[in-house]
Design a protein around this motif. Structure first.
Motif, PDB file in Angstrom:
ATOM      1  N   ASN A 101     -13.400   1.434   0.021  1.00 51.30           N
ATOM      2  CA  ASN A 101     -11.973   0.740  -0.431  1.00 51.30           C
ATOM      3  C   ASN A 101     -11.242   0.690   0.563  1.00 51.30           C
ATOM      4  N   HIS A 398      -4.859  -1.192  -0.122  1.00 52.12           N
ATOM      5  CA  HIS A 398      -6.127  -0.528   0.206  1.00 52.12           C
ATOM      6  C   HIS A 398      -5.617   0.771   1.264  1.00 52.12           C
ATOM      7  N   ALA A 463      -7.008   3.686  -3.367  1.00 50.34           N
ATOM      8  CA  ALA A 463      -6.276   4.382  -2.244  1.00 50.34           C
ATOM      9  C   ALA A 463      -5.290   5.644  -2.624  1.00 50.34           C
TER      10      ALA A 463
END
Length: 629
Positions: A101, A398, A463
């Motif tokens: 991710n 992200h 994140a």
């Protein structure tokens, strides 16, 4: 069967699993008792008959054996469940996965991440952590106790050898397991079966420790005990595979069917299965722990052996024929790598019209039919919603550092004076670089349509999960100060905050729960009051909206709490209590919220997203409503 009925059945399936597990323990106790009695008979030079167990051992010894086996199995299960208490992350890391991710390293990894994000937005779930397993086998898995801690795992072969439609079919299959609660059951299977399998491991430990030095009678007895435990352990392996098979095989067919329903493209998932059959690597993972998690995979992760009599997955041919009845039985001659993409994905749709309002019936139908059940149109719309978010904001979401700036900005009040006061507060309590990022991204965030805000928040979650504990505590403290800065908690601000906390904090605060009789009714009243105030600035319209929701739930009319009484602590407690309702009780509460929002005949986009945010906090993932044409 809708989501709520499926969740109710999932609870019953947990009862079936406990029954099968208990039966397996009883069988192991019986087998161990037989082996012990046979050993005693052999040492005495007697003929052994199962009818002589009482004479050979005595009931006290039989009871001791039963207690010992039960304790060993129980401790083994508790130990494994403790190892897996972080949910899907523990499974992915056990298989050597790398999180994608935050920093995808190739176009293929970026494409895989995009597909997962689109499916999450379409499903109304937080974006899960995506892990890459470095293995050329074509396989995938989903793991987690609930959607908020779910993980999607994809092998290198899966992301590089499947085209986009095939990859989307595989991801949709795994999301079906997440949405239907299969992943919770799968983790429990791993934990409970570890207790059964640990008996065999104890036997191997005894044999390895005794074998070189078995010169006296005592050591020979221990060696014999080790061999006996290995025999019991193999029996446990067979029983474990039987339990996995009993609860897994039919669910694979259901997940295949759901993937087709989500994407309306049976050739995608069928093509993935055909490529598995035609690939030299197939779906067999080389990781030594693949057997432990075999029932979680998209396709069988193990080489064929006698234990495939109890395989957790149906045969490939049977799955393919259900998806493609015209298949000629021929697999493609090797699954060649999918051409690499240049830069970001091409041929992606432009954002279409965003829903401005929803009809009353559309919102009710969403509760009945769309929760955890996105349609093909909603999957496409999820992709369009993702495209409505500028690439710069997606990249910011992200990054663990910049994602905090996005969340702060999403929680800012829409009235200029209050927003200026909140910004002044953030400049005092937040990291200066985070505040600078907020200023830089502000124009793009302000330009977002209302129903792209919740998807943007969902993109931030993986994140934010990467923040170290100290960073996370400062971030959470700042969020609470931001919400309380003007003394009145706006319901929309709270809804975003609750979605975030629901996804980031895996252990609920049990202190917020209540055993008080009627606590769920009080919680429902309070949530309806918050919803009523969210859509009305004046007391009398809010009161009418509140009473409309109470009427639907057949609750006595009580005075509407004032807007000042809708505090953060009370809201969190109400949602925690409502979250403990039985699955079949939750749709009534959500429909009552629809009635409350509809008091004036119009449900605005912001109110739709508020409903979706509350549904998410109740573990009822609601897809975005389609634009009205």
């Amino acid at each position: 069967m809708n989501f709520f009925e499926y969740q109710d059945r999932a609870r019953r399936n947990s009862g079936l699993l406990i029954a099968l597990f208990s039966l397996a323990v009883v069988l192991l106790i019986g087998l161990t008792t037989l082996i012990a009695a046979a050993a005693v008979a052999y040492s005495r030079g007697q003929f052994f008959s199962p009818l002589d167990i009482e004479q050979l051992l005595g009931w006290q010894t039989v009871g001791s054996i039963a207690l010992t086996i039960t304790i060993i199995v129980g401790l083994g299960s508790l130990y494994k469940l403790h190892q897996l208490d972080t949910g899907g992350i523990a499974v992915a890391e056990s298989l050597g996965g790398r999180k994608l991710n935050i920093a995808p390293q190739s176009p293929a990894e970026q494409r895989a991440l995009n597909v997962v994000e689109e499916m999450a937005i379409a499903s109304g779930t937080p974006v899960p952590d995506v892990y890459l397993i470095e293995d050329q086998a074509i396989n995938a898995f989903a793991a987690g106790y609930k959607p908020s801690d779910a993980v999607i795992g994809l092998t290198r072969g899966c992301i590089e050898r499947l085209n986009r439609d095939e990859l989307q079919g595989v991801v949709a299959h795994e999301f079906s397991h997440i949405l239907n609660g299969d992943t919770r059951l799968n983790i429990r299977i791993v934990g409970w079966l570890n207790g059964i399998l640990i008996i065999g491991l104890l036997g191997h430990w005894l044999v390895r420790g005794i074998y070189p030095n078995r010169n006296n009678r005592g050591r020979a007895v221990l060696f014999g005990l080790g061999v006996a435990l290995i025999g019991v352990g193999y029996t446990g392996t067979l029983l474990g595979n039987l339990i996995k098979s009993a609860v897994s095989r039919q669910r694979e067919f259901l997940a295949d069917a759901s993937a087709v329903q989500f994407t309306r493209n049976n050739s995608g998932i069928a093509g993935a299965l055909k490529k598995i059959g035609g690939s030299s690597a197939g779906s067999n993972l080389s990781n030594g722990r693949a057997a432990e998690f075999s029932h979680m995979f998209f396709a069988s992760g193990l080489k064929r052996s006698i234990f495939n009599l109890f395989s957790t997955h149906p045969p490939l041919t049977e799955r393919i024929l259900r998806l493609d009845p015209t298949w000629n039985g021929q697999y493609p001659s090797g699954a060649s790598p999918t051409p690499q993409l240049q830069g970001r994905e091409s041929n992606r749709p432009q954002a279409a019209g965003i829903a401005g309002t929803a009809s009353f019936q559309m919102a009710l139908d969403a509760v009945d039919n769309s929760i955890a059940n996105p349609s093909e149109q909603q999957v496409q719309y999820g992709r369009q919603l993702l495209q409505s978010i500028p690439v710069s904001l997606q990249q910011a979401a992200h990054d663990p550092f910049i994602a905090r700036a996005l969340v702060y900005h999403l929680l800012l009040h829409n009235q200029a004076p209050k927003q200026r006061a909140q910004m002044a507060l953030l400049k005092k309590i937040a990291h200066p670089a985070v505040v600078r990022e907020m200023d830089k991204l502000a124009p793009q965030i302000k330009a977002l349509p209302d129903d792209a805000r919740l998807p943007l928040l969902d993109l931030c979650i993986p994140a934010l999960k990467a923040l170290v504990p100290q960073q996370y505590q400062i971030f959470k403290r700042n969020l609470i100060k931001l919400l309380r800065s003007d003394e009145i908690i706006e319901t929309w601000e709270w809804a975003l905050y609750r979605v975030l906390m629901h996804a980031l904090e895996q252990t609920p605060d049990r202190q917020r729960l209540s055993n008080k009789k009627g606590a769920s009714k009080d919680a429902s009243r309070f949530l309806l009051a918050a919803i009523a105030h969210a859509g009305n600035n004046q007391y009398l319209p809010a009161k009418r909206a509140y009473e409309q929701g109470l009427k639907f739930l057949s609750l006595d009319v009580t005075p509407l709490p004032s807007r000042k009484d809708i505090g953060l602590q009370h809201l969190d407690k109400a949602i925690a209590i409502a979250g403990q309702m039985k699955p079949l009780e939750k749709p009534a509460l959500l429909k009552a919220m629809v009635h409350t929002l509809n008091h004036n005949g119009v449900i605005k986009a912001e109110e739709i997203e508020l409903l979706r945010a509350v549904a998410d906090s109740l573990d009822c993932p609601m897809p975005p409503l389609l634009p009205v044409k």
